[in-house]
Design a protein around this motif. Structure first.
Motif, PDB file in Angstrom:
ATOM      1  N   ASP A  28      52.118  18.706  24.907  1.00 37.91           N
ATOM      2  CA  ASP A  28      52.193  17.279  24.632  1.00 37.91           C
ATOM      3  C   ASP A  28      51.787  16.455  25.850  1.00 37.91           C
ATOM      4  OD1 ASP A  28      52.996  17.675  22.057  1.00 37.91           O
ATOM      5  OD2 ASP A  28      55.120  17.377  22.448  1.00 37.91           O
ATOM      6  N   VAL A  29      52.225  16.869  27.019  1.00 40.06           N
ATOM      7  CA  VAL A  29      51.893  16.153  28.248  1.00 40.06           C
ATOM      8  C   VAL A  29      50.392  16.156  28.470  1.00 40.06           C
ATOM      9  CG1 VAL A  29      52.013  16.279  30.764  1.00 40.06           C
ATOM     10  CG2 VAL A  29      54.099  16.494  29.420  1.00 40.06           C
ATOM     11  N   ARG A  30      49.781  17.316  28.367  1.00 39.94           N
ATOM     12  CA  ARG A  30      48.343  17.423  28.628  1.00 39.94           C
ATOM     13  C   ARG A  30      47.537  16.697  27.561  1.00 39.94           C
ATOM     14  NH1 ARG A  30      47.118  23.057  31.605  1.00 39.94           N
ATOM     15  NH2 ARG A  30      45.023  22.246  31.334  1.00 39.94           N
ATOM     16  N   GLU A  31      47.942  16.817  26.297  1.00 36.67           N
ATOM     17  CA  GLU A  31      47.214  16.144  25.224  1.00 36.67           C
ATOM     18  C   GLU A  31      47.324  14.625  25.346  1.00 36.67           C
ATOM     19  OE1 GLU A  31      48.647  17.685  21.554  1.00 36.67           O
ATOM     20  OE2 GLU A  31      47.797  19.685  21.868  1.00 36.67           O
ATOM     21  N   GLU A  32      48.502  14.148  25.700  1.00 38.75           N
ATOM     22  CA  GLU A  32      48.687  12.707  25.847  1.00 38.75           C
ATOM     23  C   GLU A  32      47.860  12.187  27.009  1.00 38.75           C
ATOM     24  OE1 GLU A  32      52.419  10.235  27.300  1.00 38.75           O
ATOM     25  OE2 GLU A  32      52.632  10.767  25.184  1.00 38.75           O
ATOM     26  N   ALA A  33      47.844  12.929  28.110  1.00 42.22           N
ATOM     27  CA  ALA A  33      47.060  12.516  29.272  1.00 42.22           C
ATOM     28  C   ALA A  33      45.567  12.510  28.946  1.00 42.22           C
ATOM     29  CB  ALA A  33      47.343  13.443  30.451  1.00 42.22           C
ATOM     30  N   GLN A  34      45.093  13.545  28.261  1.00 42.41           N
ATOM     31  CA  GLN A  34      43.682  13.612  27.889  1.00 42.41           C
ATOM     32  C   GLN A  34      43.308  12.474  26.942  1.00 42.41           C
ATOM     33  OE1 GLN A  34      42.629  17.541  26.442  1.00 42.41           O
ATOM     34  NE2 GLN A  34      43.719  18.535  28.117  1.00 42.41           N
ATOM     35  N   SER A  35      44.172  12.191  25.974  1.00 43.14           N
ATOM     36  CA  SER A  35      43.912  11.112  25.021  1.00 43.14           C
ATOM     37  C   SER A  35      43.798   9.776  25.741  1.00 43.14           C
ATOM     38  CB  SER A  35      45.023  11.047  23.972  1.00 43.14           C
ATOM     39  OG  SER A  35      45.028  12.203  23.168  1.00 43.14           O
ATOM     40  N   ALA A  36      44.669   9.563  26.724  1.00 41.24           N
ATOM     41  CA  ALA A  36      44.628   8.312  27.481  1.00 41.24           C
ATOM     42  C   ALA A  36      43.331   8.185  28.260  1.00 41.24           C
ATOM     43  CB  ALA A  36      45.821   8.239  28.433  1.00 41.24           C
ATOM     44  N   LEU A  37      42.897   9.258  28.894  1.00 40.97           N
ATOM     45  CA  LEU A  37      41.657   9.220  29.672  1.00 40.97           C
ATOM     46  C   LEU A  37      40.444   8.993  28.775  1.00 40.97           C
ATOM     47  CD1 LEU A  37      42.386  12.127  32.169  1.00 40.97           C
ATOM     48  CD2 LEU A  37      42.348   9.684  32.677  1.00 40.97           C
ATOM     49  N   ILE A  38      40.462   9.612  27.609  1.00 40.21           N
ATOM     50  CA  ILE A  38      39.365   9.403  26.646  1.00 40.21           C
ATOM     51  C   ILE A  38      39.335   7.947  26.199  1.00 40.21           C
ATOM     52  CG2 ILE A  38      38.532   9.969  24.330  1.00 40.21           C
ATOM     53  CD1 ILE A  38      39.643  12.831  24.827  1.00 40.21           C
ATOM     54  N   ALA A  39      40.520   7.366  25.942  1.00 38.52           N
ATOM     55  CA  ALA A  39      40.602   5.968  25.536  1.00 38.52           C
ATOM     56  C   ALA A  39      40.093   5.036  26.627  1.00 38.52           C
ATOM     57  CB  ALA A  39      42.046   5.613  25.177  1.00 38.52           C
ATOM     58  N   LEU A  40      40.159   5.498  27.877  1.00 37.65           N
ATOM     59  CA  LEU A  40      39.701   4.688  28.998  1.00 37.65           C
ATOM     60  C   LEU A  40      38.209   4.883  29.281  1.00 37.65           C
ATOM     61  CD1 LEU A  40      42.727   5.157  31.396  1.00 37.65           C
ATOM     62  CD2 LEU A  40      42.111   3.090  30.139  1.00 37.65           C
ATOM     63  N   GLY A  41      37.549   5.743  28.496  1.00 45.42           N
ATOM     64  CA  GLY A  41      36.099   5.868  28.634  1.00 45.42           C
ATOM     65  C   GLY A  41      35.584   7.199  29.128  1.00 45.42           C
ATOM     66  N   TYR A  42      36.465   8.137  29.465  1.00 47.31           N
ATOM     67  CA  TYR A  42      36.006   9.448  29.909  1.00 47.31           C
ATOM     68  C   TYR A  42      35.652  10.319  28.703  1.00 47.31           C
ATOM     69  CZ  TYR A  42      37.718   8.312  34.588  1.00 47.31           C
ATOM     70  OH  TYR A  42      37.904   7.728  35.808  1.00 47.31           O
TER      71      TYR A  42
END
Length: 206
Positions: free
Chosen positions: A161-175
């Motif tokens: 959950d931690v890694r998926e949430e972090a990845q989702s946030a970075l994707i939402a920011l444009g990565y």
């Protein structure tokens, strides 16, 4: 115009939050520099907001203080910079760091941010250098300092959950997804909360 919201923080899913105000839930997108300062869920919170109306959506962007909101408003006036890119810029840099890059013509520093190539960075420096020259001096509060916001917050959840949430946030920011996954893998350590993973990933990218 909705300029300020005070209520109870119901959800935190970076970079999005949900705030209850008198039974109405406001969905707000926030740069990570402001997100780090949020209290725990179910606690009272105040954010300064910028309301964007488009043909297909009505969006609220939230900020911890008026300085970051003011800089966001200056950013989205620049040619080629929309709210999403403005959010990404203020997630990768504090307001003071961005101002320093612009004033010193640090194009390479700006290109480390998602969605900003060399031409966009050069254009930002040209368009904003004079406009932002007195920005900090004209504010009634001190410029935000990212290093002053490093205290970890949020409950520790499962590794996935931690890694998926972090990845989702970075994707939402444009990565890009692959880039976000690599960034998270490069900084994650056992026991880290998602906000800490995002923060460290953004720091490493710079």
């Amino acid at each position: 115009m909705i300029g300020r919201i005070h209520g109870t923080l119901l959800e935190k899913q970076p970079p999005n939050v949900l705030i209850d105000v008198g039974g109405i839930g406001y969905e707000i997108q926030m740069p990570m520099t402001s997100f780090y300062q949020l209290p725990e869920v179910d606690q009272p919170v105040t954010v300064f907001t910028h309301f964007v109306v488009r043909e297909d959506a009505q969006l609220l962007f939230g900020f911890a203080d008026k300085v970051e909101r003011g800089l966001f408003r200056e950013l989205i006036k620049a040619n080629g910079v929309g709210p999403k890119l403005g959010l990404a810029i203020l997630s990768g840099m504090s307001a003071s760091q961005f101002l320093q890059c612009v004033q010193h013509g640090d194009v390479s520093g700006l290109t480390r941010l998602p969605g900003i190539g060399k031409k966009t960075a050069e254009r930002l420096v040209v368009e904003l250098k004079d406009r932002l020259a007195d920005f900090g001096k004209n504010q009634n509060v001190a410029l935000p300092d990212l290093e002053a916001r490093m205290a970890d917050k949020g409950a520790i959840i499962s590794l996935n959950d931690v890694r998926e949430e972090a990845q989702s946030a970075l994707i939402a920011l444009g990565y890009k997804p692959a880039q976000a996954s690599k960034m998270v893998s490069g900084v994650y350590n056992d026991g880290m909360a998602s906000e800490a993973v995002i923060r460290e990933a953004l720091k490493a990218a710079m």
